[in-house]
Write an enzyme that holds these catalytic residues in place. Sequence first.
Site, PDB file in Angstrom:
ATOM      1  N   TYR A 268      39.047  35.523  31.748  1.00  0.00           N
ATOM      2  CA  TYR A 268      39.495  34.997  33.040  1.00  0.00           C
ATOM      3  C   TYR A 268      38.549  33.864  33.407  1.00  0.00           C
ATOM      4  CZ  TYR A 268      41.368  35.255  37.855  1.00  0.00           C
ATOM      5  OH  TYR A 268      41.973  34.985  39.051  1.00  0.00           O
TER       6      TYR A 268
ATOM      7  N   GLU B 232      49.727  40.728  36.783  1.00  0.00           N
ATOM      8  CA  GLU B 232      48.395  41.141  37.217  1.00  0.00           C
ATOM      9  C   GLU B 232      48.495  41.736  38.612  1.00  0.00           C
ATOM     10  OE1 GLU B 232      43.731  39.730  37.426  1.00  0.00           O
ATOM     11  OE2 GLU B 232      45.234  38.361  38.226  1.00  0.00           O
TER      12      GLU B 232
ATOM     13  N   ASP C  97      37.348  38.333  46.906  1.00  0.00           N
ATOM     14  CA  ASP C  97      38.646  37.748  47.236  1.00  0.00           C
ATOM     15  C   ASP C  97      38.589  36.960  48.526  1.00  0.00           C
ATOM     16  OD1 ASP C  97      40.666  38.603  45.228  1.00  0.00           O
ATOM     17  OD2 ASP C  97      39.830  40.563  45.731  1.00  0.00           O
TER      18      ASP C  97
END
Lengths: 393, 276
Positions: B177, B52, B63
């Site tokens: 995910y 990834e 993030d």
Amino acid sequence: MRLDGRFGRFGGLYVSELLVPALTELEAAWLDAREDERFRAELDALLTRFAGRPTPLYRSPALSAHVGCTVYLKREDLLHGGAHKTNNTLGQGLLAKRMGKTELIAETGAGQHGVATAMIGALLGLKVKVFMGAKDVARQAPNVARMKLFGAELIPVEAGSRSLKDAINETMRYWTEAVERAFYVFGTAAGPHPYPSIVKDFQRIIGEEIEAQVRAETGRLPSAVVACVGGGSNAIGAFAPFIAQPGVRLLGVEPAGEGLDTGRHGAPLVCGRPGIVHGSLSYVLQDAHGQINEAHSISAGLDYPGVGPEHAHLRATGRAEYLAVTDTEALHAFRWLSQSEGIIPALESAHAVAALLAHGRSQFGPDDLVVVNLSGRGDKDLDHALAALEALA
Amino acid sequence: MTATNRLTATIRARNAARQGAFMPFLVLGDPSPGACLSLVDALVAAGADILEFGLPFSDPPADGPVIQAADTRALAAGVNTPDCFALLDEVKRRHDKPVALLVYANLIFQMGLDAFYARAAEAGVDGVLVADVPLEEAGPFAEAAAAHGVAHVGLATPVTPAERLARMGEVGGGYLYAVARLGTTGERTDVDPELARHLARFKAAVDLPVLSGFGISTPEHVLAVRRAGADGVIVGSALVRQVADHLDDPQAAAAAVGALARALAAAAHTPINPQD
């Protein structure tokens, strides 16, 4: 989500899936509150007795003479807190209480929105955390002191360019972890749905008062409403009731910084391209690949690479016109209004005054009536502006 | 698409042997294009099943600080979207591994949705997770991805309700995910005790393998999330931190990334039954 948050093709909800439940809850609470007369009454009472609304509409003899038409100033600089920001933080603070949240979080650039949030946190008994770029913490000492005096916790943001856009990123991050207790008081009419609509709702009182005050005094509508545009909250609030009245010109003034051709400016509507940042599709200052550029303006409150999505729509449809004035023009307007009218405008608001000083005579005639939204007072800018003016001389 | 996607097939193959898939994450071009390729080699040698990659972006609010710092390093090294695709071309030449991307919407939007996914497919990308595109905005992205045989990867969180999960299963592909806990990417010291309940919820709602990420940094975490029912694990910040800790020595960085990845892969590949 009950609404799509679009203004034409602009706006939307570009956030991590993690934030969708919080924004959905916020949208529901806002749609519910705006139909609730008791909420409106509580907000109106605080706007009147705590914040000092309505703010005056003042006919400026000096500006009228200079431009050659009738010019009024909408005195948001006289609102408690020193700027229009209080309209929004009061509304969002009450919304947070209604939702049972215990903590207000906010980003701030110049510190004005941070101060306005800290002030409302003190008023409503809510804990406040303010995220501020480390660069701004250093250059906005008086506002940092005010936030602390109101009891807010200040968190300097060291990431990225250490300015407003990074403070927004950091507040979003914190919110992702603290969604259950924290209410994100967004400072401008940008960001993901429903913020652009919520902020417009709470700021439209500026435009509503302008309309009522101009009618009461002259029996007519203004020919034009002029406001500075950073994220665009004071402008969208001043424009709101006039958007559907095509006879009223809407003029937004962006910061041209050191000049539009230098790349050091904050004028996404004049110079940017559509892009997705901070939760919505709007005009953005960015490079060819979509990396977000740093903005530049002498006014920290206009120093933002994005802009509210409704302004993007108003620009795309031509309903509003956008232009930009430089740091130097804004500084001269700052001094000019102080000396000609005894009013020290915020450097942000000085951009709107500067636009009128530069272009008013070519755009308006003796029968025109122009309202400039004086969004804030300039005490916060004194050190910075006087030093910059001295450097120009 | 879900049945034939390489991502799904790779994870299911591990699961058939009672193993979990290991999907390490790096930011493309961090700390430089050349050094990044050595890191990828180290990950593959360590046992990565899927690679990834994040495309560096100036404003990555989904993030945490470790990944943002990596984005900043890559951008400072002059890496932009076209360079990222060139790197992916090289990864594809070197390794026969499925590839997933984590991208912010503006990078796709500026290239043009169709052009982006076409180029991604050409570079061997099997799935793309758009960090700031929730279901409400997924339509055009998922359609453009599908047109080029790329899976639009959905992100499920502890606060995602069941009907949303079901729609993710319809719109998305490859894998789901699963965010192990609220917050942004970054290392954590423990695993959410509620994780097993959420993973069971995700698997009941979506017919895709479920990979767990956010906050996984040690082999113990890997075993814990697998016991909780994850079909595989995603580890980003812990590996990227190794890069950050060895900026002056690219060989040491590759060795450190490789060593951590080997331990994580071993934990992921340890045969266990979910109820163990």
